[in-house]
Design a protein around this motif. Sequence first.
Motif, short mmCIF file in Angstrom:
data_model
loop_
_atom_site.label_atom_id
_atom_site.label_comp_id
_atom_site.label_asym_id
_atom_site.label_seq_id
_atom_site.Cartn_x
_atom_site.Cartn_y
_atom_site.Cartn_z
N CYS A 11 0.74 -1.24 0.03
CA CYS A 11 -0.03 0.10 -0.08
C CYS A 11 0.95 1.09 0.03
N LEU A 12 0.45 2.57 -0.32
CA LEU A 12 1.03 3.67 -0.27
C LEU A 12 1.77 3.99 1.06
N ASP A 13 0.94 4.03 2.06
CA ASP A 13 1.55 4.11 3.33
C ASP A 13 2.83 3.51 3.66
N THR A 14 2.62 1.95 3.36
CA THR A 14 3.98 1.07 3.56
C THR A 14 5.08 1.65 2.69
N LEU A 15 5.00 1.86 1.50
CA LEU A 15 5.92 2.50 0.73
C LEU A 15 6.40 3.82 1.32
N LEU A 16 5.78 4.70 1.48
CA LEU A 16 6.08 5.88 2.32
C LEU A 16 6.93 5.64 3.63
N GLY A 17 6.65 4.48 4.27
CA GLY A 17 7.44 3.96 5.69
C GLY A 17 8.77 3.53 5.12
N GLN A 18 8.54 2.52 4.20
CA GLN A 18 10.03 2.14 3.44
C GLN A 18 10.94 3.18 3.06
N ALA A 19 10.58 3.99 2.43
CA ALA A 19 11.48 5.33 1.98
C ALA A 19 11.71 6.03 3.34
N LEU A 20 10.93 6.28 4.10
CA LEU A 20 11.33 7.00 5.39
C LEU A 20 12.61 6.38 6.11
N ALA A 21 12.40 4.94 6.08
CA ALA A 21 13.44 4.22 6.93
C ALA A 21 14.69 3.76 5.97
N GLU A 23 15.03 2.45 3.29
CA GLU A 23 14.97 0.98 2.60
C GLU A 23 14.97 1.08 1.18
N LEU A 24 14.69 1.97 0.43
CA LEU A 24 14.30 2.16 -0.84
C LEU A 24 15.70 2.80 -1.63
N GLY A 25 16.58 3.51 -0.73
CA GLY A 25 17.58 4.37 -1.25
C GLY A 25 18.23 5.18 0.15
N PRO A 26 18.89 6.26 -0.30
CA PRO A 26 19.56 7.03 0.58
C PRO A 26 18.54 7.45 1.73
N ASP A 27 19.33 7.54 2.93
CA ASP A 27 18.70 8.19 4.09
C ASP A 27 17.88 9.57 3.87
N PRO A 28 16.63 9.46 3.68
CA PRO A 28 15.98 10.68 3.32
C PRO A 28 16.15 11.96 4.22
N THR A 29 16.78 11.75 5.54
CA THR A 29 17.06 12.90 6.24
C THR A 29 18.21 13.46 5.68
N THR A 30 19.14 13.09 4.74
CA THR A 30 20.32 13.63 4.18
C THR A 30 20.04 14.22 2.83
N ARG A 31 18.83 13.96 2.48
CA ARG A 31 18.28 14.77 1.11
C ARG A 31 17.41 15.82 1.36
N ARG A 32 17.44 17.20 0.58
CA ARG A 32 16.75 18.12 0.74
C ARG A 32 16.17 18.62 -0.70
N ILE A 33 15.03 19.24 -0.80
CA ILE A 33 14.22 19.56 -1.82
C ILE A 33 14.92 21.10 -2.31
N ALA A 34 15.23 21.05 -3.34
CA ALA A 34 16.04 22.34 -3.91
C ALA A 34 14.89 23.29 -4.26
N VAL A 35 14.09 22.96 -5.04
CA VAL A 35 12.99 23.89 -5.92
C VAL A 35 11.61 23.11 -5.41
N ALA A 36 10.82 23.77 -5.08
CA ALA A 36 9.28 23.55 -4.93
C ALA A 36 8.55 24.43 -5.86
N PHE A 37 7.42 23.98 -6.54
CA PHE A 37 6.57 25.11 -7.21
C PHE A 37 5.51 24.28 -7.76
N THR A 38 4.40 25.19 -8.20
CA THR A 38 3.31 24.78 -8.63
C THR A 38 2.79 25.17 -9.83
N THR A 39 2.21 24.27 -10.88
CA THR A 39 1.51 24.28 -12.07
C THR A 39 0.21 24.39 -11.93
N SER A 40 -0.17 25.86 -12.48
CA SER A 40 -1.66 25.98 -12.53
C SER A 40 -2.33 25.96 -14.08
N GLN A 41 -3.15 25.15 -14.46
CA GLN A 41 -3.55 25.27 -16.06
C GLN A 41 -5.04 25.21 -16.20
#
Length: 279
Positions: A11-21, A23-41
């Motif tokens: 389920c999605l929540d399990t996948l989120l938990g795996q990423a947070l832990a 288990e799917l890649g680098p420690d997410p506490t070490t990764r930061r979002i550089a750019v956030a934006f919205t596109t309205s159409q």
Amino acid sequence: MTAAPHALAPCLDTLLGQALAGELGPDPTTRRIAVAFTTSQAVRHDGRSGGYRNEVLSLRLDRAVGSCATEPGALPPGTVEDCAGAEVAGLLQHPVLPVRVAALDAYLMDVAPHTPAHGAQPVTVPAGSSLERSRARAAAVTDLLDVEPGGAVLVVGVVNSLLAELRSRGIKGIPCDLKGGTTEWGEPIGTDALAEIGRCDAVLASGMTLGNGTFDPLRRSAQEHGKPLVMFAQTGSAVLPRFLGAGVAAVCAEPYPFFWLDGGPGTIHHYRADDGGTS
């Protein structure tokens, strides 16, 4: 095409938990979002009587851009500012579901880009007008269905070009969308997808189901009814391949930039469960 095996996501929540832990890649506490934006159409194609609007939250993580579409105005004020510079780990736990989905999408796309090594088959959407590119994308999405003429497909998240493409192949589209209303051809649009699954041979659903919380119930219902579920995904294009073989038969993944943003050629990516999915 050969791809590495992947662990099924229940389920999605399990996948989120795996990423947070981590288990799917680098420690997410070490990764930061550089750019956030919205596109309205807002869209109203020539020759079409109706149009539509949506808004997409996108988060840039290194070379990857993760996205989640929402209803216009649904994101709380300050969401973009909150996401810029934030740790991925924090966003994976954000109280707003579309933020969690966009963060997970960016994280997984950074870990496993849309490449043949991860099970993706590139498909070109040719240059053209917005409507021409919409139709080309619809044809590419519909190619993933294994439904004969005379069959019926439940379309969750109504896109008129998809309904038109199904018609052109002699397949009945059963439209369903939380907003309801009518299609370009005056057909009523249902609002309860789970109630319609028994009437179809396959389900074709938008990645927006991830962002509005309806994906997991839809996936489980499709499994219970033995209906193949094909996803077309601007939202969660790197998330949904993780469900291949776990209730999802195929994914047409379309990461940012989307076909409607310019008139040049672009690439979308086909994934099929029987090709091995994504690692």
